[in-house]
Design an enzyme around this catalytic site. Structure first.
Site: not given
Ligand SMILES: *Cc1c(COP(=O)(O)O)cnc(C)c1O
Length: 434
Positions: A146, A241, A274
């Site tokens: 994701y 990511d 995060k």
């Molecule tokens: C949480 C997450 C996102 C999205 O971040 P948001 O702050 O919720 O938009 C993108 N990539 C990864 C791997 C994530 O865990």
């Protein structure tokens, strides 16, 4: 003011009248596991309390950011001081520079970063930048990963490599995902095939190095090495990511772990969020100078944000990064995660329930499967009905795990050995009921 006498159920009923599904992000709705979401009243350390006064040991930690636990004194002080100086200016601040420098010290594969407000925004902007820099349109992503909800990334695999992806959300025109190729995680042969077909048209390969959005699945070292080689060979950018894994699985993020296994390994771009915001809306993306100089106002790739580099969020992020940079921080965190996963495995074994688990730093995952899965199809073989029983059994005992079997868990520095022992004791009782 709303009185505190409302129950979770009453609040959920009210919420559903005014907010779609009663929640502002779908996984909070308990749709996968059933039941009533807990409305949080407050949190401190490793715990949060719902509006009914029930205490939970928190293993979601806001889905990753709360690596120090809730209400860390130093972080609260930094945020309070920042609030008194103003919420947002729309003009640059020293703290943005401090935070950019702090992030680059921890993740030296990047020379420059741009701060944004969410992981979605960071991934979307990184993708635009990759396309702008390479002058190419196509990208590879992997099933089960994701990257936030930008249109081009809401896509599932088509029927074969010759067909590109299909949108996973209504409202995303097929044309928008027609350049996105979705491949199986950890499948080297398929990756090679895709590069053979489209190598010269690929702007980037975007990957969660440890896929926390299918609970906890590591990219194998061999797979990662092949990703790196193929991107280099074909002039595509390898984008990590690390929104979830960044400063969570190790101080230097997941890429520092791959660099240990693959000499000289670096991604070309890194997407973070995060933990670097410590629970405030803050994310970032970065790369080498030559790539980042394509961004506005220096270059032709447009990107902007009214609240980007927000002074309160950057104060929170800076204070958080300072804490996790202290010697031994990640050793302690990793030891707790390991104790938890080993204890859960032992409890499952005693009850004869199939179980496999893994962890790195302050992130863990487990499956009701004999063997750790390697890709999304294998993850989805985990027993959903059984997981739901486990989830609710633990919840009744005051343990809050992620309410979906394809989501990772998080341990914070505030989790004590006693909290972990209490969790394992609860699991011992619950596994016997599965
Ligand atoms: C949480 C997450 C996102 C999205 O971040 P948001 O702050 O919720 O938009 C993108 N990539 C990864 C791997 C994530 O865990």
């Amino acid at each position: 003011m709303t009185p505190n006498t409302e129950t979770n159920e009453q609040l959920f009923a009210r919420a559903q009248r005014v907010i779609p599904g009663g929640v502002n992000s779908p996984v909070r709705a308990f749709k996968a596991v059933g039941g009533t979401p807990r409305f949080v009243k407050r949190a401190q350390g490793a715990y949060f309390w719902d509006v009914e006064g029930q205490r939970y040991i928190d293993y979601i930690g806001s889905w990753g950011p709360m690596i120090l636990g809730h209400g860390h004194h130093g972080v609260v002080q930094a945020v309070q001081a920042a609030v008194l100086e103003g919420f947002s200016y729309g003009a640059p601040t020293a703290r943005e520079v401090d935070l950019a420098e702090a992030i680059l010290r921890l993740v030296p594969s990047m020379d420059m970063v741009r701060l944004v407000s969410s992981g979605t925004e960071a991934a979307m902007s990184a993708l635009r930048l990759a396309r702008g820099v390479t002058g190419r349109h196509k990208l590879i992503k992997f099933e089960g990963c994701y990257h936030g909800h930008a249109d081009a990334l809401l896509v599932k695999a088509g029927s074969g490599l010759a067909t590109f992806g299909n949108p996973t959300s209504a409202g995303v025109p097929p044309e928008v995902v027609q350049h996105t190729l979705v491949l199986e995680y950890n499948n080297i042969a398929q990756l090679e095939e895709a590069f053979a077909l489209y190598g010269k048209e690929l702007a980037c390969v975007v990957i969660e190095p440890i896929a926390g959005n299918m609970n906890f699945v590591r990219a194998s070292v061999a797979f990662m090495q092949r990703c790196r080689e193929l991107c280099t060979e074909h002039g595509a950018l390898l984008a990590f990511d690390e929104v979830m894994t960044g400063c969570r699985v190790a101080l230097g993020s997941a890429q520092s772990l791959y660099a240990k296994a693959i000499p000289g390994f670096e991604p070309d771009m890194t997407i973070m969020g995060k933990v670097i915001g410590g629970g405030m809306p803050l994310a970032a993306f970065g790369a080498k100078r030559a790539v980042m100089e394509h961004l506005a106002p220096m270059g032709p790739v447009y990107q902007a944000g009214t609240l980007s580099g927000n002074p309160v969020a950057t104060a929170c992020g800076l204070a958080t990064l300072a804490e996790i940079s202290k010697p031994g921080f990640f050793d302690g965190l990793a030891r707790k995660s390991r104790t938890l996963v080993d204890g859960l495995a032992q409890a499952a074994r005693e009850a004869g329930v199939p179980f496999s688990g893994d962890c790195e730093g302050g992130m863990f995952g487990f499956f009701l499967l004999e063997q750790l899965p390697q890709n999304y199809a294998q993850v989805m073989k985990s027993d959903g009905a059984r997981f739901n029983k486990l989830f609710h059994g633990m919840l009744e005992r005051g343990i809050y795990f992620a309410p979906a079997l394809y989501e990772a868990g998080f341990v914070s520095a505030a989790h004590s050995d006693a909290d972990i022992a209490e969790t394992i004791e609860a699991a011992r009782a619950v596994f016997k009921t599965l």
